[in-house]
Scaffold this motif. Sequence first.
Motif, PDB file in Angstrom:
ATOM      1  N   VAL A  98       0.858  -1.181   0.000  1.00  0.00           N
ATOM      2  CA  VAL A  98       0.000   0.000   0.000  1.00  0.00           C
ATOM      3  C   VAL A  98       0.896   1.232   0.000  1.00  0.00           C
TER       4      VAL A  98
ATOM      5  N   GLY B  85      -3.784   0.665  -3.136  1.00  0.00           N
ATOM      6  CA  GLY B  85      -3.307  -0.699  -3.019  1.00  0.00           C
ATOM      7  C   GLY B  85      -2.457  -1.062  -4.224  1.00  0.00           C
TER       8      GLY B  85
ATOM      9  N   SER C  83      -7.904  -6.063  -5.059  1.00  0.00           N
ATOM     10  CA  SER C  83      -8.633  -6.370  -3.832  1.00  0.00           C
ATOM     11  C   SER C  83     -10.051  -5.852  -3.962  1.00  0.00           C
TER      12      SER C  83
ATOM     13  N   LEU D  22      -9.946  -1.554   0.325  1.00  0.00           N
ATOM     14  CA  LEU D  22      -8.679  -1.142   0.912  1.00  0.00           C
ATOM     15  C   LEU D  22      -8.996  -0.316   2.152  1.00  0.00           C
TER      16      LEU D  22
ATOM     17  N   TRP E 254     -14.113   1.204  -1.175  1.00  0.00           N
ATOM     18  CA  TRP E 254     -14.522   0.032  -1.948  1.00  0.00           C
ATOM     19  C   TRP E 254     -15.459   0.467  -3.063  1.00  0.00           C
TER      20      TRP E 254
ATOM     21  N   TRP F 103      -2.688  -1.077   7.557  1.00  0.00           N
ATOM     22  CA  TRP F 103      -3.601  -1.253   6.436  1.00  0.00           C
ATOM     23  C   TRP F 103      -4.149  -2.673   6.403  1.00  0.00           C
TER      24      TRP F 103
ATOM     25  N   MET G 289      -6.572  -5.347   3.451  1.00  0.00           N
ATOM     26  CA  MET G 289      -7.301  -5.549   2.199  1.00  0.00           C
ATOM     27  C   MET G 289      -8.186  -6.779   2.353  1.00  0.00           C
TER      28      MET G 289
ATOM     29  N   HIS H 218     -10.814  -9.311   6.136  1.00  0.00           N
ATOM     30  CA  HIS H 218      -9.592  -9.010   5.403  1.00  0.00           C
ATOM     31  C   HIS H 218      -8.848 -10.296   5.063  1.00  0.00           C
TER      32      HIS H 218
END
Length: 889
Positions: free
Chosen positions: A509, A526, A530, A533, A550, A626, A628, A642
Amino acid sequence: MYNSKSSLLLLLFLINSFIFFCNADSGTKCSNTSSLMGFESNFTMVQHQLRGHFKILDDCSFQVSRFDMLSGSSDVVFWGAVAVDFSNITRGFPISDHRLNQTTYKNASFSIQLLPNVTWDQIKVLSVWDVTTLSDFGHLTLPTNGSDFYPSRVHTMFDNCKNLSGNYRVRWSLNVEDNWIEIGLEAATKTMNYMAFGWANPKGTKELMLGADIAVAAFTEEGRPFVDDFYITSYSECMLHGKDGSAVGVCPDVVYENTTNGMTLNNTKLVYGHRRDGVSFIRFRKPLNSSDDKYDLPVNPTEEMTVIWALGLMKPPDTIRPYYLPQNHGGPMMVAYGHLRLNASENVDDCFGPLDADDKQDQDLIIASAKVPLVVTTGEALHYPNPPNPSKVLYINKKEAPVLRVERGVPVKFSVQTGHNVALYITSDYLGGNATLRNATETIYSGGPEAEGVMASPYELVWAPDRNTPDQVFYQSLYQPKMGWRVEVVDGGLSDMYNNSVFLDDQQVTFFWTISKDSISIAARGEKKSGYLAIAFAGEMVNSYAYVGWIDNAGKGRLNTYWIDGKDASNVHLTNENLTHVRCKSENGIITFEFTRPFNPSCSSHDKKKECKNILDPTTPLRVVWAMGAKWSEHLSERNMHSVTSQRPVRVMLMRGSSEAEQDLRPVLAVHGFMMFLAWGILLPGGILAARYLKHVKGDGWYQIHVYLQYSGLAIILLAVLFAVAELHGFFVSSLHVKFGIAAIFCACVQPVNAYLRPKKPDHGVEASSNRIIWEYFHVNVGRGAIVVGIAALFTGMKHLGERYKGENVHGLSWALIIWFLIGALIVIYLEYRERQRRRDRFLGRGNWVLGNVEEDDSVDLLNPHHASARTGSQNSGLMEVQLEPLSR
């Protein structure tokens, strides 16, 4: 029963009477006195693929039928004006309260009432008008004094229409008596593509193209429509043989022979053509039976004949071939080419609604470069994209009102040569021309009254779009509306849009930021695909403020803020932070989101919301983690969605524009803490106790112990500080622990300097000087104060360690520290008691005395209130003290 029937009959009678009188009243309002009653006409298409038939019903109503129109804004109305030119039509007025709302009309029919204060005499031009953008979608002209009473057959309306493919239509009107057919070819295709349509050779069986008579319609590079008569002799582009100069392939008729029987061979005559909203439309007339019996095929209007059609790229003329020539149509059958059986005399209308092109923008596109300036001039309006418009519009690099594409973070340079009556500016307003004059609001991003110049003395305007610039703005003239057009603002590299960027843990990231006076602009991207994020400000996701970007099911980018206090979905709490300039997008599955937020949330002092505590200090390192995952939604119901997270937080130095991975510093801090405990909890207090309670011991041993312990403690303190600073890569005066530590170290460092500067000790039997007494007061009290502040630093250090790492044993260590210092306090109380006992015994003359050194030196406590009286008393008595040594010595 009888009463019920009577009541029902009476009710029906009253209803019918009401309807009758209403109709009668309506009839009196809408008389038939106008000379325009019964007038019919077709709309002239200007934009939005508008076409339809218009008829005046009476003095206050009209009917629209066969009406097509692509969706416009929510404020599209029927509009009246005295003329169709720019100044008159923009000063027009709505003629009804009917709104053509945001709907695509397909072969619609409806009746419209005029407003009560509007009459047909006031209307010379009737337009379908977008009030928001001052745009004319289509219009018609009403006759004056009963002239021009017959319906217009020009432009886009025909008797028949046939779909050739999903994006290609043929329209036609037939006139057998005058021996012609008018054909309109309409396709949602590219600007330089051709549209071909014609009759196949009736003698052909399989090879329908060979011997076919077709018309090829297209637009020149300047945007002018044309149509040519073609004859096909081979499945190839038109070529000339070198020996005899004969032509073969798909060639214009005139290439085969210039004339025949004194007549030109191009028997197709252009009537009208335009390109609107990504759709090409060309209307032409062709004879049913041409005098050219060699290259034109006769069309029997009453028989079903085979027609062929195609779409493809048109090749511009060059020095060898001075004609526009169609290239191979390519593409699949019935999409790029095809054939069908058609009877021209049969009424056909299977075209339902307007063609809707995927790309409706046909204007030239200019991509700005930081190195090459854009030359801005003015010129004649030929194909302005938003009519009506003034006769003079802006040109960029000799292109009429092109779409300008710029990148955020990349400066754009304009060389303004528009004349002194046109000033360039970049605005949020669709129309320009100074929105305040229309009681509208606008944001001006660059330019203004000073941005005007001529070729001999151009004005240089530099505009740097940034991350807060909207995706679409407009370049316009400050003094006249609708002279310029759109600016597409696209994302270049995020590194161009932000002042700083770092990789977060594992380099999956990237974190971007720009600091302004009271806010910070942040972006996160990112580096792999994904579903969402998330970044969070904390050492871990639990107990953090998180920002999640998203793409929802509708394909729209979303960004929400959360407070997370656990690992379950129920522990993810939606917050409402004051974010601006929020954007989220996904390119090839890689999510990027951006936002701007204030350093201090906009909360009142009584607001208890969680987000009110999310304060950012640009001078303090920001800890960022972070995560994802595969998906995200407004209502979470899954645990640990995640799929990958950061392994450790990264400390981002916002002011310095750098970062570092946060290490587990608990061992480092443990060593630092132990060294500080050794110094402040053992050595320094021990040195003070030696100076206080060991002076009665023979010799200067107490002094040696005092000096040794104090210097050892100070050395350990300095080593512990250097050790922590080296491991933490900096000295940050932010926590209470550090502030107490600095104060304690300062006091500790003052003591050696103070000891070096102490005044000379008094001789035996001599009164101590005032400087000596002041020095002793200062030395003793600073030492005691240093111990108190140092102990406070130890406790705040334990508290800081607990807050940073949430160590489970910190609480126990704190209690152990408290018990240690309580034991130390009890020992001091006991020693203080013994010291007072010893001094009392000495004052009374009791005790075991040693014969030898009777000098006070530093063993004499000048601060003891009994010191002076005791010494005076001994002198006055004249007695000599004899110190006896133990027999054992």
